[in-house]
Design a protein around this motif. Structure first.
Motif, mmCIF file in Angstrom:
data_model
loop_
_atom_site.group_PDB
_atom_site.id
_atom_site.type_symbol
_atom_site.label_atom_id
_atom_site.label_comp_id
_atom_site.label_asym_id
_atom_site.label_seq_id
_atom_site.Cartn_x
_atom_site.Cartn_y
_atom_site.Cartn_z
ATOM 1 N N GLU A 1 41.535 -9.685 87.893
ATOM 2 C CA GLU A 1 41.389 -8.232 87.721
ATOM 3 C C GLU A 1 40.952 -7.556 89.013
ATOM 4 O O GLU A 1 41.442 -6.478 89.360
ATOM 5 N N LYS B 1 43.833 -6.850 91.112
ATOM 6 C CA LYS B 1 44.843 -6.000 90.456
ATOM 7 C C LYS B 1 45.934 -6.787 89.736
ATOM 8 O O LYS B 1 47.064 -6.332 89.622
ATOM 9 N N ILE C 1 49.714 -8.357 80.497
ATOM 10 C CA ILE C 1 50.630 -7.618 79.624
ATOM 11 C C ILE C 1 50.572 -8.383 78.305
ATOM 12 O O ILE C 1 51.085 -9.487 78.196
ATOM 13 N N ASP D 1 59.724 -3.003 75.536
ATOM 14 C CA ASP D 1 59.916 -2.410 76.855
ATOM 15 C C ASP D 1 60.544 -3.473 77.760
ATOM 16 O O ASP D 1 59.881 -4.422 78.172
ATOM 17 N N HIS E 1 61.138 -3.542 80.742
ATOM 18 C CA HIS E 1 60.527 -3.616 82.069
ATOM 19 C C HIS E 1 59.286 -4.499 82.073
ATOM 20 O O HIS E 1 58.870 -4.978 83.123
ATOM 21 N N GLN E 2 58.662 -4.688 80.887
ATOM 22 C CA GLN E 2 57.445 -5.480 80.815
ATOM 23 C C GLN E 2 57.545 -6.657 79.849
ATOM 24 O O GLN E 2 56.697 -7.539 79.874
ATOM 25 N N TYR F 1 52.040 -10.625 83.144
ATOM 26 C CA TYR F 1 51.070 -10.118 84.118
ATOM 27 C C TYR F 1 51.750 -9.152 85.082
ATOM 28 O O TYR F 1 52.924 -9.310 85.410
ATOM 29 N N THR F 2 50.975 -8.160 85.504
ATOM 30 C CA THR F 2 51.414 -7.242 86.552
ATOM 31 C C THR F 2 50.470 -7.398 87.733
ATOM 32 O O THR F 2 49.316 -7.797 87.570
ATOM 33 N N ALA G 1 49.355 -4.871 90.784
ATOM 34 C CA ALA G 1 49.457 -3.522 91.364
ATOM 35 C C ALA G 1 50.665 -2.768 90.794
ATOM 36 O O ALA G 1 51.509 -2.277 91.526
ATOM 37 N N ASP G 2 50.765 -2.714 89.483
ATOM 38 C CA ASP G 2 51.813 -1.984 88.751
ATOM 39 C C ASP G 2 53.213 -2.581 88.914
ATOM 40 O O ASP G 2 54.198 -1.928 88.594
ATOM 41 N N ARG G 3 53.322 -3.770 89.394
ATOM 42 C CA ARG G 3 54.610 -4.454 89.517
ATOM 43 C C ARG G 3 54.561 -5.688 88.621
ATOM 44 O O ARG G 3 53.595 -6.449 88.660
ATOM 45 N N VAL G 4 55.606 -5.897 87.840
ATOM 46 C CA VAL G 4 55.611 -7.018 86.902
ATOM 47 C C VAL G 4 55.721 -8.330 87.673
ATOM 48 O O VAL G 4 56.651 -8.550 88.432
#
Length: 180
Positions: free
Chosen positions: A119, A122, A126, A135, A137-138, A162-163, A165-168
């Motif tokens: 964490e 980052k 998910i 979704d 994308h995720q 898991y992502t 920094a907002d990227r999968v």
């Protein structure tokens, strides 16, 4: 009162040209003055160009060095965050005669350390709840199953995603409800 005039000596052509130069050193011919001015500006601009070119080259070289260091040490903070997890695992291995309850308690503590380290860097889970809309994308749907909920919604999570920094980093593996 009469003024005495002094006779002017004969001057050669070089001396005459030198005599044509005024007190401020400017040539009497405007074209020569203009040429000297343009040459002076050219020298200034040439110098400024060379300095700017050298500065751009220095900036390029510095930014290449910084990018190289950033790539090389990108995982430094992540690795530093994982060191306590490694310490906990080594401590568990050093106690081969520990009771199952003690080992399980240590595993839970180590998992909390790992989750905190992820964490801080980052890396987030998910883990969609049942009934959440699919979704792409995720989520990665593994199968469709008949269910009493809306079509194309999450029925079960088979593996968390898991992502970073907002990227999968890895999509959640799920089963989705089939259309009725």
């Amino acid at each position: 009162m009469t003024t005495a005039q002094t006779p002017q000596p004969d001057l050669s052509s070089d001396q005459a040209a030198a005599a044509d130069v005024g007190a401020d050193g400017a040539a009497a011919h405007p074209a020569e003055a203009k040429l000297a001015e343009v040459e002076s500006r050219l020298a200034e601009m040439s110098d400024a160009y060379l300095r700017a070119k050298a500065e751009v080259e220095n900036i390029r070289r510095r930014s290449e060095d910084e990018m190289s260091k950033a790539r090389k040490f990108a995982v430094e903070s992540f690795a530093e965050a994982l060191l306590p997890v490694m310490d906990s695992m080594e401590a568990a291995i050093a106690m081969p005669d520990a009771k199952v309850e003690t080992v399980l308690e240590g595993v839970h503590a180590t998992k909390r350390q790992l989750a905190a380290a992820l964490e801080r860097n980052k890396v987030l889970e998910i883990n969609p709840a049942a009934g959440v809309k699919f979704d792409p994308h995720q989520h990665q749907a593994i199968s469709m199953v008949p269910a009493e909920q809306e079509p194309n919604t999450v029925v079960a999570v088979l593996q968390k995603g898991y992502t970073i920094a907002d990227r999968v980093l890895r999509p959640a593996l799920i089963t989705v409800s089939a259309p009725r």
